[in-house]
Design an enzyme around this catalytic site. Sequence first.
Site, PDB file in Angstrom:
ATOM      1  N   CYS A   3      46.351  42.004  -6.819  1.00  0.00           N
ATOM      2  CA  CYS A   3      46.235  42.316  -5.391  1.00  0.00           C
ATOM      3  C   CYS A   3      45.275  43.478  -5.198  1.00  0.00           C
ATOM      4  CB  CYS A   3      47.596  42.641  -4.776  1.00  0.00           C
ATOM      5  SG  CYS A   3      48.299  44.197  -5.345  1.00  0.00           S
ATOM      6  N   CYS A   6      45.947  46.797  -6.931  1.00  0.00           N
ATOM      7  CA  CYS A   6      45.469  46.886  -8.314  1.00  0.00           C
ATOM      8  C   CYS A   6      44.016  47.350  -8.342  1.00  0.00           C
ATOM      9  CB  CYS A   6      45.596  45.536  -9.013  1.00  0.00           C
ATOM     10  SG  CYS A   6      47.249  44.819  -9.005  1.00  0.00           S
ATOM     11  N   ASP A 423       3.928  38.085   3.978  1.00  0.00           N
ATOM     12  CA  ASP A 423       2.655  38.148   3.275  1.00  0.00           C
ATOM     13  C   ASP A 423       2.042  36.741   3.281  1.00  0.00           C
ATOM     14  OD1 ASP A 423       0.603  39.135   1.477  1.00  0.00           O
ATOM     15  OD2 ASP A 423       1.659  38.037  -0.098  1.00  0.00           O
TER      16      ASP A 423
END
Length: 740
Positions: A3, A6, A423
Amino acid sequence: MTCAACVSRVERRLAKLDGVSASVNLATHRARVTHPTEVPVATLIEAIEAAGYTARRPEPRLGAEPEATGRPAAEATALRRLVLVLAMSLPVLALSMVPPWQFRNWQWLCFMLTAYVVVWGAWPFHQRAVRGLRHGAASMDTLVSLGVAASFVWSGYALFFGGAGMPGMTMPFSLLPSASPDVAHLYLEAAVAVPAFVLLGRYLESRARHDSGSALHALAELATNDVTVLDGGEERRVPVSRLQVGDRFLVGPGERVATDGVVEAGSSAVDLSLITGESRPVEVSPGEPVAGGAVNSGAVLEVRATAVGSDTQLARISRLVEEAQTRKARVQRLTDAVSARFVPVVLTLAATTLGFWLGAGAASEAAVTAAVAVLVVACPCALGLATPTALLAATGRGARMGVLISGPTALEALRGVDTIVLDKTGTLTTGRLTVTNMTADEGIDADRALALAGAVESASGHPLARAITRAARHAAPDRRLPVATAVEQTPGLGVRGEVDGRLVCVVQPPAGLPTPLAEAVERADTAGATAVLVTVDGAPQAIITLADGLRSDTYRAIDHLKRLGLRPVLATGDREAPAAAVAADAGITEVHAGMSPQDKAALVADLQRRGAQVAFVGDGVNDAAALAGADLGIALASGTDAAVAAADVTLAREDVHVIADAVRLARSTLATIRTNLAWAFGYNLVTVPLAMLGLLSPMIAAAAMSASSLLVVANSLTLRGKQPRRDERSQARATTRSAA
């Protein structure tokens, strides 16, 4: 890790080390750690282990993927535990929920089955909960372990001391907790349902995370293990790891190219779909590059290695995707901060609920039930998964589309961009000169003139010479050109040589040419193209026009960007005439020509000062400053290392059209994250108060808790099927045809 709590604990533990910062991803179980050289990796692993977890240094992702070796065994173990838990749980659920099925002493059978589930089936939760408490921390496993233990202990007390163990006892079923002291109620169904639902939810989450991260697995599968190397004219099979730059190797029909290289001999079509997302095969011939991982669809190719190992395009793509899936969005850091405090708050609320109901004079059974429901229903898992699963699915889908996104910050910037500066050379155009027109004088065979020009140019390495030779070979019936002798090249003027006893020259066009040839030169000058004259024995024969042509679908790409509300701007160092011609063909009205690298960076800064959110698209070293200075830098993977390093998004496919697809993906991803977070926060805001009020049974709470995480993951997985809108593409194609 199970979870967001943790995740927070690991990050905090690593942050205690001097100069160390970490970003841990719950969806991938991987950490991106920045640390000084004096802090070795072993110290980082020790810190993680001190937090109650295990860790190891990641291995190379190419070749045989290391995680794949452990994943099947882990998944098999999880599946076996889930099957056994479900087999033991179903009889308990059925007997507890269907009173007519409750035979004499049914409760004791259910108690024995429940004991197996609580002790063995829920053992991973108990183990992680104890490990966390030993380190002074709590997680989702703490809530599950306490909920299961409380339900089982209370049921055991009711059986042995509360009269529920009497033969012939029956128990009515209700979706709401029973608060009647006259009814003996066991919570064995909650004790088995909580681990069953959570194990099922986590198994499905694991499978979903594996699927959403399939981009890396697909990239790893592209790498070959061995290759046929040419050594002194002999062929021998060696591991790919032994390949060196400059080695020549063979690629047979149906084989993958072992590493990046240049074709030395042979012509074939190669399939780059898994690398660039482009479904069409690409024809390659001597002198043209091939990427490692591409599939050879035709004849045998002899290839010279130009990059090996971590320097290959495949390795670069893999690193970009992996790093993108490890980083965090700003919104995820907020949810991590909330989740870190969530479990202690839930434990406090459960204790408060128990005390409140006991203090209010409610039956102890009702008080314990409400407290257990609070423990079970609280779910920081959905909060922890809301953002990373969406980012995981989006970056994986982007990689399959040919868009390599560096991380969540790039996704957030991509969504907010309103101006695209592009570019010209190598970005809108192919970056390679091609023969665009061939004009012969009256009575002259144009194909013959082109073949003669290709013959004398074949010995030159000049870009004009290569373009003419390539076009001449393509036009020749057998792809062979006449042999030229006595070839002389004069820099700045042209080349001359003898072909079949005739003097052939390819030079700059002088004045006084025949009318058809003079008009061809004028048209080339107007369009910003290059014109060369072919003479045979001093007589003008033909004008060859060469130009750096637009990439395929460039007009459609620009049109799609406009439809998305983006403003295209062309910035190039080329002359005004070719810049204007390319802009007209591409549908761009704002053009800046003759720009130096500093001018491009200044243009980006000026647009930003005027309030624009600017993305710059380029591929060369001269674009690196503008790419780095823009709000979002987009580079082509075929461009220079400097351009790719400065970019936030890399296009693996040489098709500017995927920029529009990336914008749509970014917008969809952030919308999905918002939906996930709304559900995750809303779920807890609704269910936790219901549980505290005694309106939610532990069994229903367990099902709701698992469903919340599954809904978040399922919503994120919808991004894997994200496709460009066909109606807009078809409209763009129609516009292109009408413009042509």
